[in-house]
Design a protein around this motif. Sequence first.
Motif, PDB file in Angstrom:
ATOM      1  N   ARG A  86      18.178  -8.097 -27.810  1.00  0.00           N
ATOM      2  CA  ARG A  86      18.562  -9.495 -27.434  1.00  0.00           C
ATOM      3  C   ARG A  86      17.785 -10.625 -27.606  1.00  0.00           C
ATOM      4  N   THR A  87      16.990 -10.972 -27.763  1.00  0.00           N
ATOM      5  CA  THR A  87      15.702 -11.780 -27.526  1.00  0.00           C
ATOM      6  C   THR A  87      14.511 -11.633 -28.060  1.00  0.00           C
ATOM      7  N   SER A  88      13.928 -12.732 -29.050  1.00  0.00           N
ATOM      8  CA  SER A  88      12.481 -12.799 -29.974  1.00  0.00           C
ATOM      9  C   SER A  88      11.484 -13.885 -29.052  1.00  0.00           C
ATOM     10  N   LYS A  89      12.550 -13.818 -27.957  1.00  0.00           N
ATOM     11  CA  LYS A  89      12.182 -15.116 -27.063  1.00  0.00           C
ATOM     12  C   LYS A  89      10.407 -14.848 -26.757  1.00  0.00           C
ATOM     13  N   PRO A  90       9.527 -15.679 -25.835  1.00  0.00           N
ATOM     14  CA  PRO A  90       9.006 -14.731 -25.279  1.00  0.00           C
ATOM     15  C   PRO A  90       9.379 -14.853 -23.507  1.00  0.00           C
ATOM     16  N   ILE A  91       8.611 -13.558 -23.095  1.00  0.00           N
ATOM     17  CA  ILE A  91       9.615 -13.400 -21.974  1.00  0.00           C
ATOM     18  C   ILE A  91       8.449 -12.745 -20.671  1.00  0.00           C
ATOM     19  N   ASN A  92       9.035 -12.787 -19.779  1.00  0.00           N
ATOM     20  CA  ASN A  92       8.424 -13.099 -18.040  1.00  0.00           C
ATOM     21  C   ASN A  92       8.941 -11.774 -17.600  1.00  0.00           C
ATOM     22  N   LEU A  93       7.759 -10.563 -17.309  1.00  0.00           N
ATOM     23  CA  LEU A  93       7.918  -9.042 -16.632  1.00  0.00           C
ATOM     24  C   LEU A  93       7.159  -9.869 -14.478  1.00  0.00           C
ATOM     25  N   ASN A  94       7.151 -10.090 -13.552  1.00  0.00           N
ATOM     26  CA  ASN A  94       7.133  -9.598 -12.572  1.00  0.00           C
ATOM     27  C   ASN A  94       6.923  -8.530 -11.686  1.00  0.00           C
ATOM     28  N   PHE A  95       6.228  -8.826 -11.017  1.00  0.00           N
ATOM     29  CA  PHE A  95       5.601  -7.400  -9.938  1.00  0.00           C
ATOM     30  C   PHE A  95       5.238  -8.089  -8.800  1.00  0.00           C
ATOM     31  N   PHE A  96       4.806  -6.899  -8.017  1.00  0.00           N
ATOM     32  CA  PHE A  96       4.443  -7.812  -6.672  1.00  0.00           C
ATOM     33  C   PHE A  96       3.120  -6.684  -7.033  1.00  0.00           C
ATOM     34  N   CYS A  97       1.736  -7.375  -6.207  1.00  0.00           N
ATOM     35  CA  CYS A  97       0.704  -6.476  -5.400  1.00  0.00           C
ATOM     36  C   CYS A  97       0.386  -6.622  -3.843  1.00  0.00           C
ATOM     37  N   HIS A  98       1.438  -6.778  -3.367  1.00  0.00           N
ATOM     38  CA  HIS A  98       0.859  -6.141  -1.896  1.00  0.00           C
ATOM     39  C   HIS A  98       0.296  -5.602  -1.476  1.00  0.00           C
ATOM     40  N   ALA A  99      -0.622  -5.096  -0.730  1.00  0.00           N
ATOM     41  CA  ALA A  99      -1.767  -3.559   0.208  1.00  0.00           C
ATOM     42  C   ALA A  99      -0.697  -2.931   0.775  1.00  0.00           C
ATOM     43  N   PRO A 100      -0.935  -1.896   0.181  1.00  0.00           N
ATOM     44  CA  PRO A 100      -0.163  -0.420   1.122  1.00  0.00           C
ATOM     45  C   PRO A 100       0.019  -1.285   1.909  1.00  0.00           C
ATOM     46  N   THR A 101       1.613  -0.073   2.494  1.00  0.00           N
ATOM     47  CA  THR A 101       1.984  -0.554   3.702  1.00  0.00           C
ATOM     48  C   THR A 101       1.352   0.745   4.888  1.00  0.00           C
ATOM     49  N   ARG A 102       0.538  -0.658   5.583  1.00  0.00           N
ATOM     50  CA  ARG A 102       0.470   0.602   7.077  1.00  0.00           C
ATOM     51  C   ARG A 102       1.005   0.691   7.369  1.00  0.00           C
ATOM     52  N   ARG A 103       0.982   2.353   7.894  1.00  0.00           N
ATOM     53  CA  ARG A 103       2.385   2.500   9.319  1.00  0.00           C
ATOM     54  C   ARG A 103       2.054   2.223  10.820  1.00  0.00           C
ATOM     55  N   ASP A 104       2.376   2.013  11.124  1.00  0.00           N
ATOM     56  CA  ASP A 104       2.138   1.841  12.654  1.00  0.00           C
ATOM     57  C   ASP A 104       3.063   2.518  13.913  1.00  0.00           C
ATOM     58  N   GLU A 105       3.182   3.318  14.428  1.00  0.00           N
ATOM     59  CA  GLU A 105       4.079   4.619  14.868  1.00  0.00           C
ATOM     60  C   GLU A 105       4.610   3.755  16.397  1.00  0.00           C
ATOM     61  N   VAL A 153       2.759 -12.080 -17.718  1.00  0.00           N
ATOM     62  CA  VAL A 153       2.894 -10.933 -16.380  1.00  0.00           C
ATOM     63  C   VAL A 153       2.693 -11.541 -15.201  1.00  0.00           C
ATOM     64  N   SER A 154       4.095 -11.563 -15.094  1.00  0.00           N
ATOM     65  CA  SER A 154       3.684 -13.057 -13.165  1.00  0.00           C
ATOM     66  C   SER A 154       3.540 -11.205 -11.940  1.00  0.00           C
ATOM     67  N   PHE A 155       2.586 -12.585 -11.537  1.00  0.00           N
ATOM     68  CA  PHE A 155       2.367 -11.989 -10.264  1.00  0.00           C
ATOM     69  C   PHE A 155       3.254 -12.896  -8.331  1.00  0.00           C
ATOM     70  N   HIS A 156       3.720 -11.449  -7.234  1.00  0.00           N
ATOM     71  CA  HIS A 156       3.540 -12.543  -6.144  1.00  0.00           C
ATOM     72  C   HIS A 156       2.468 -11.984  -5.649  1.00  0.00           C
ATOM     73  N   PHE A 157       1.796 -12.235  -5.084  1.00  0.00           N
ATOM     74  CA  PHE A 157       1.338 -11.534  -3.308  1.00  0.00           C
ATOM     75  C   PHE A 157      -0.203 -11.133  -4.399  1.00  0.00           C
ATOM     76  N   GLY A 158      -0.674 -12.356  -4.915  1.00  0.00           N
ATOM     77  CA  GLY A 158      -2.114 -12.619  -5.394  1.00  0.00           C
ATOM     78  C   GLY A 158      -1.731 -11.356  -6.663  1.00  0.00           C
ATOM     79  N   LEU A 159      -3.399 -10.706  -6.696  1.00  0.00           N
ATOM     80  CA  LEU A 159      -3.575 -10.363  -8.471  1.00  0.00           C
ATOM     81  C   LEU A 159      -3.745  -8.609  -8.129  1.00  0.00           C
ATOM     82  N   PRO A 160      -3.708  -7.823  -8.957  1.00  0.00           N
ATOM     83  CA  PRO A 160      -3.720  -6.189  -8.966  1.00  0.00           C
ATOM     84  C   PRO A 160      -5.671  -6.448  -9.136  1.00  0.00           C
ATOM     85  N   ASP A 161      -6.061  -5.187  -9.171  1.00  0.00           N
ATOM     86  CA  ASP A 161      -7.297  -5.037  -8.927  1.00  0.00           C
ATOM     87  C   ASP A 161      -7.794  -5.854 -10.846  1.00  0.00           C
TER      88      ASP A 161
END
Length: 382
Positions: A86-105, A153-161
Amino acid sequence: MKRKTALPKKSEARARRDNSRAPAWPNKRLIDLLQIDHPIVQAPMAGSVGPDMPVAVSEAGGLGSFPCALLAPAQVREAVSEIRGRTSKPINLNFFCHAPTRRDEAIEDAWRKRLAQYYTELGVEGSCSPARAPAPFGEEMCDAVVELKPEVVSFHFGLPDAFLVKRLRESGTKVFSSATTVAEARWLEDHGADAVIAQGAEAGGHRGMFLANETATQAGTLALLPQVVDAVKVPVIAAGGVADGRGIAAAMGLGASAVQLGTAYLLCPEARISAQYRAALKAARDDSTAITNVLTGRPARVITNRLVQQTGPIASEVPAFPLPIAVLTSLRMKAEEQGSIDFSALYAGQAAPLGRELAAKELTLKLAVEALERFRALASPA
Ligand SMILES: Cc1cc2nc3c(=O)[nH]c(=O)nc-3n(C[C@H](O)[C@H](O)[C@H](O)COP(=O)(O)O)c2cc1C
């Protein structure tokens, strides 16, 4: 009552004409980097934006962003194929790069006990298994993105490896990420970001905090932006509280190369939000939002509700992101059935009352016209 602004006649032609007249935009770094017409980025908003909005914004000459944080690689492929159709113009894909969830019962049990009165009141049970938990950006997603070649590509919560950032950049994609402090902005630049999104405390949605952990000391856009501009060499995109041409002119006056608007796009018909969310946005005032961690486990600016007021806004023993979302699901659904937003995470920024009900393309063009007119007025005052 919300202002319903009439569609600016010939706004597209005007925005183009304004942009062709030198000097138009006072800072063209992002425009030149991405080959776009206007330094206006529509914020990625996970859960509220499908393909329609980024298509409309990119077609208008801004940068449309498609949020992928809640999607699997196959879903991202499918959506990007639709957007590219539907468009040939530039686009941004966005991802989260938070640390994997640590469970604490212990924390999870204590939190469920804290919410027990609400479960009893609404007659529902709680669970702590995330159904649609956002996964941090990993290798499989990186394979998909390298293949899809989004311009950004934009990220939230830092950058990946580092090796993933390297792969993205080598594929020709520009990498952006949010900073909520000067230290985070410097870190992002040092780790390969091509642009930094300076996210002031006014911003709707999750704080992009990844080095900072003190919510109370987060700076507003007016203070944060020029400090970030002074600290890094890469272009800086201002986010948080920008909703019209006045905000864009202010941000660019402080050195921003572009602006990123989230809340202002939520009233567009393209936003995939519930009628309750829309009504809450329309009723919002300057003091309707707060930064809270009780809805998701990370600080996020939302429209305040009963849970935020009674348990937050910032609580110390909240399960890790994104577990609280699952804990609240049954409560939220039951309350929403009854017409209440008591347990809903309605992300919105402090400038929500400035929102206008315009289609995303018209809004983007109107923002450009308003900002360009303001620059001209500033250059030659009456
Ligand atoms: C509903 C909503 C959802 C958001 N989701 C995301 C997201 O998925 N990824 C992201 O990087 N930022 C997200 N944000 C934050 C925006 O990128 C941006 O920082 C913010 O919207 C700017 O402030 P404003 O809302 O005052 O325009 C979200 C914001 C809102 C309002």
